[in-house]
Design an enzyme around this catalytic site. Sequence first.
Site, mmCIF file in Angstrom:
data_model
loop_
_atom_site.group_PDB
_atom_site.id
_atom_site.type_symbol
_atom_site.label_atom_id
_atom_site.label_comp_id
_atom_site.label_asym_id
_atom_site.label_seq_id
_atom_site.Cartn_x
_atom_site.Cartn_y
_atom_site.Cartn_z
ATOM 1 N N LYS B 42 0.829 -15.175 11.074
ATOM 2 C CA LYS B 42 2.001 -14.210 10.137
ATOM 3 C C LYS B 42 1.251 -13.731 9.413
ATOM 4 C CE LYS B 42 5.662 -14.005 7.222
ATOM 5 N NZ LYS B 42 7.208 -12.780 8.218
ATOM 6 N N ASN B 66 15.737 -9.307 11.249
ATOM 7 C CA ASN B 66 15.526 -10.415 10.091
ATOM 8 C C ASN B 66 14.877 -9.801 8.624
ATOM 9 O OD1 ASN B 66 12.075 -10.441 10.085
ATOM 10 N ND2 ASN B 66 12.141 -9.647 11.765
ATOM 11 N N LEU B 70 8.342 -11.805 3.764
ATOM 12 C CA LEU B 70 6.971 -12.090 4.081
ATOM 13 C C LEU B 70 6.550 -13.267 3.031
ATOM 14 C CD1 LEU B 70 5.029 -8.485 3.540
ATOM 15 C CD2 LEU B 70 4.602 -10.442 5.998
ATOM 16 N N CYS B 127 4.673 -1.962 4.930
ATOM 17 C CA CYS B 127 5.695 -2.927 4.270
ATOM 18 C C CYS B 127 5.902 -1.962 2.902
ATOM 19 C CB CYS B 127 4.697 -4.662 3.891
ATOM 20 S SG CYS B 127 3.008 -3.890 4.067
ATOM 21 N N LYS B 164 -1.145 -1.800 12.401
ATOM 22 C CA LYS B 164 0.361 -1.924 12.880
ATOM 23 C C LYS B 164 1.055 -1.091 12.750
ATOM 24 C CE LYS B 164 3.544 -5.456 14.379
ATOM 25 N NZ LYS B 164 3.744 -6.763 14.449
ATOM 26 N N ILE B 190 4.278 -2.518 18.712
ATOM 27 C CA ILE B 190 5.931 -1.759 17.430
ATOM 28 C C ILE B 190 6.046 -3.285 16.365
ATOM 29 C CG2 ILE B 190 6.283 1.018 18.373
ATOM 30 C CD1 ILE B 190 9.237 -0.809 18.994
ATOM 31 N N GLY B 243 6.934 -5.627 21.417
ATOM 32 C CA GLY B 243 8.212 -4.955 21.045
ATOM 33 C C GLY B 243 9.488 -5.342 22.696
ATOM 34 N N GLY B 244 9.852 -6.720 22.499
ATOM 35 C CA GLY B 244 11.096 -7.039 23.314
ATOM 36 C C GLY B 244 10.527 -8.023 24.799
#
Lengths: 287, 323
Positions: B42, B66, B70, B127, B164, B190, B243-244
């Site tokens: 994380k 979501n 953070l 961010c 990222k 992504i 991604g998915g």
Amino acid sequence: MPVQVRGEVVSLRRAGLYTVLTVTAPGVPEITRPGHFAAIAIGDLDSSGLILRRAFSIHGVQSRGIYGGTIDLVIADSGPGTHWLTQRRRGDALDIVAPLGRPFSLPRDPVSCALVGGGYGAAPLVMLAEHLRERGCRVDVVLGASTEDKLFGVLDAKRIASTVTITTEDGSAGVPGRVTDPLVDIMARANTDVVYACGPMGMLAAVADVASQAGILSQCAVEEAMACGIGVCMSCVLPVIGDDGITRMVRSCVEGPVFRGDRVRWADIGTVPPDTLGAPSSEGIPR
Amino acid sequence: MTTQLAGIDLPGPVLTASGCAAAGKELDQFFDITAIGAVVTKSIMMEPRSGRATPRMAETPSGMLNSIGLQGPGIEAFLEHDLAWLRERGARVIVSIAGGTTQEFEAIAHVLRQHDGFDAIEVNISCPNVSDRGQVFACRADSAAGVIASVRRASDPAIPIFAKLSPDVTDIATIAQACERAGADGLSLINTTLGMVIDVTTMRPALAGVTGGLSGPAIRPIAVRCLWQVREVLPDIPIIGMGGIRNGSDAFEFILAGASAVSVGTTVFHDPSAPIRIQNELASLAALRGFTRLRDAVSYAHRDPDQARVEDADGDLELPEWV
Ligand SMILES: Cc1cc2nc3c(=O)[nH]c(=O)nc-3n(C[C@H](O)[C@H](O)[C@H](O)COP(=O)(O)OP(=O)(O)OC[C@H]3O[C@@H](n4cnc5c(N)ncnc54)[C@H](O)[C@@H]3O)c2cc1C
Ligand SMILES: Cc1cc2nc3c(=O)[nH]c(=O)nc-3n(C[C@H](O)[C@H](O)[C@H](O)COP(=O)(O)O)c2cc1C
Ligand code: FES
């Protein structure tokens, strides 16, 4: 330690507004304690657009018998995921992760316990009552709901508990009003040492408050929306005061769902109280 | 055969996605986390962070939003507890870092330099920059490159750095090129794409944070497109695709588009053992398509139209060693 197992639906039966689902879950009954929950996948990702598991309190377990280990869940049809579950048939497969969370802690001594359930919040209390009785505890049960058909577990409670009190908000069964109305009297009469509660957040806040005012410990099983149920996503948090007096945003799926009632900052749920560890100062927080 | 990623050898090509595996401990109950490529932790910041108010998530068709904010223990507690545990466990680790300013990113990189027990750094530039009215670093080439250059400078040269990227940009290829020029050894793409849900019962936004990041199978075509566009302009940079991804076939799609490794995020919420399952499925599928080494399949969809196709394996499958 939780396990991921493929279960098979054994039966579904109606109980008021609810469906009681019995499903095989090899290895789960032996390690389940009252207050644990199970997370069920709603179909597989090839066919289902519902990617998140749904959480349910484990209502009962049978570790032996012809099905070799089953669990019972009480399901209120309240959206697409729970609806899908109520439509399962005997023999259907379900992907189960259980047992999850931190269960109710049980007293070492045969003390007097009051169990308070709101709606399907009664689901984990039946197993809890049985465990408490086995330890020689006195058990008084209060079950409440808005209407009679939303009550759950009344017959089971009558079988196990010393006293059972029913409340409904519309007066369709038992005493009109809320669970906290009769609770004060019951606690006085039964010399209650500890209160256990499971139900909607508002009810838990009120029960925790009543218990605190009487100087009694309470253990409340909360229900927060969960994405993972196993502690990896941080979506299920609520503000809880730790042993060190510091408030943290705590994961209800692994550090709960059972919390000490006097430690949860009920009025602040849905916010980050300014004195929380790491609370934002003034600038915005990244997503 | 291990997977090569920016000069590091990993046990396999499937990693966890940052924010979807905490620091690996919980998932280790469901599968052996040392058997997958790496745990991407994380995103960690300098100080402890409470994150946002709840509700923090909303399910959407084949996906979810979501808005966690953070939440995390801060770099010191992370090193002491999380990284120490991962190291003891023997897992491969990519540490994801985040910051509100370029200086914060750099400061975290400095702290990390004093420690070992991890294999790479993933820089979460999706961010907001608090010194630039909350503009997301990843949305501008100059701010993205600024962060990457600082982190690269502050870090051990032997540790690869992955930038990222956010899909919420007009031209992701430009941002990718800027990051590469700033010293990124690899790219991760992504991150989530910004979305929103309004609860029609309460008639209010479903998330306390109003908007949130969309993830899950719903964003997979966006992710494949981003990967494709970046690979077209940067033929050689190592890329972690995500991604998915639900299964080995989805993972293979990312490999064909240009990823050397993939991360599995939201699918873990559906299936906590997904990373190892997907790694095994990917191995079988790559072998079935006739690839004895996964690296030969990387970017394979970009080949010239007249280039001969690898033939489907017939008969006995030779599974690569990383299965
Ligand atoms: C620890 C715990 C124990 C629970 N025990 C029971 C039980 O014994 N019986 C029962 O009927 N229900 C129980 N619930 C609530 C149940 O999980 C939700 O009603 C269910 O997830 C709703 O899914 P849906 O698709 O039908 O509804 P939707 O409202 O469409 O769900 C959409 C999304 O929000 C989440 N969500 C919505 N409401 C809730 C909620 N109240 N709690 C958690 N997540 C929610 C869902 O998981 C899903 O991801 C429990 C929840 C938790 C956290
Ligand atoms: C709950 C949640 C938390 C996330 N937290 C982070 C994070 O801290 N840092 C980061 O770089 N990406 C974070 N992400 C983004 C994922 O790492 C990933 O890029 C994205 O979800 C797409 O992959 P997926 O569809 O497989 O989930 C998060 C995603 C989710 C769903
Ligand atoms: S639901 Fe993911 S951490 Fe609790």
